[in-house]
Design a protein around this motif. Structure first.
Motif, PDB file in Angstrom:
ATOM      1  N   THR A  68     -34.843   2.774 -12.224  1.00  0.00           N
ATOM      2  CA  THR A  68     -35.330   3.672 -13.275  1.00  0.00           C
ATOM      3  C   THR A  68     -34.344   3.633 -14.426  1.00  0.00           C
TER       4      THR A  68
ATOM      5  N   SER B 113     -38.815   4.186 -17.767  1.00  0.00           N
ATOM      6  CA  SER B 113     -39.698   3.276 -17.047  1.00  0.00           C
ATOM      7  C   SER B 113     -39.093   2.894 -15.704  1.00  0.00           C
TER       8      SER B 113
ATOM      9  N   THR C 264     -30.894   4.452 -12.415  1.00  0.00           N
ATOM     10  CA  THR C 264     -30.876   4.960 -11.055  1.00  0.00           C
ATOM     11  C   THR C 264     -31.566   3.911 -10.200  1.00  0.00           C
TER      12      THR C 264
ATOM     13  N   ASN D 165     -32.787   8.714 -17.197  1.00  0.00           N
ATOM     14  CA  ASN D 165     -33.112   9.708 -16.170  1.00  0.00           C
ATOM     15  C   ASN D 165     -34.590   9.720 -15.816  1.00  0.00           C
ATOM     16  N   THR D 166     -35.438   9.482 -16.802  1.00  0.00           N
ATOM     17  CA  THR D 166     -36.877   9.567 -16.561  1.00  0.00           C
ATOM     18  C   THR D 166     -37.622   8.425 -17.234  1.00  0.00           C
TER      19      THR D 166
ATOM     20  N   SER E 194     -26.567   5.819  -8.827  1.00  0.00           N
ATOM     21  CA  SER E 194     -26.581   5.739 -10.284  1.00  0.00           C
ATOM     22  C   SER E 194     -25.593   4.679 -10.723  1.00  0.00           C
TER      23      SER E 194
END
Length: 135
Positions: free
Chosen positions: A94, A100, A23, A97-98, A51
């Motif tokens: 990013t 680094s 992202t 999804n979550t 994205s």
């Protein structure tokens, strides 16, 4: 000889097969210099997000100039993004999804590779983003 559309499609296929989802967030900090902001300014502003995918490589001997300047270290990477994504020195990337969060190491570390005036892919040197207090 491949057409421009074929080259872009081929690079997109490489990203889909071997890349990692990302992202990208763009922060409109036009009046502030590169990486010259505080966290409150960055985190309270509104970002535009896209994205996509990226091919990620560790830095190598071709990046020696950045190593000598102390800009890159062992936890830094080169990312190759599809040419349709807009690149900006104040963007954050990013992984997953979550994963680094990475930032561009230097405004000059973004290279856009073009064919006939159309960007096929971008090469970006990134480092793990740390907060102003070093965390």
């Amino acid at each position: 000889m491949s057409s421009l559309a074929e080259m872009r499609a081929d690079f997109e296929n490489v990203i889909l097969e071997h890349g990692m989802p990302i992202t990208v967030q763009y922060w409109p900090i036009g009046s502030i210099g590169f990486n010259d902001y505080n966290e409150a300014q960055k985190n309270t502003g509104s970002a535009v997000s896209y994205s996509g995918g990226a091919i990620i490589h560790p830095i190598n001997s071709n990046d020696a100039g950045y190593n000598k300047q102390g800009i890159l270290g062992n936890q830094n990477f080169k990312m190759f993004l599809h040419g349709s994504l807009i690149t900006d020195p104040n963007m954050l990337i990013t992984l997953g999804n979550t994963g680094s969060v990475y930032e561009v190491v230097d405004p000059n570390s973004i290279t856009s590779w073009e064919v006939s005036g159309t960007v096929v892919y971008h090469e970006i040197h990134c480092r793990i983003r740390t907060l102003s207090d070093g965390t």
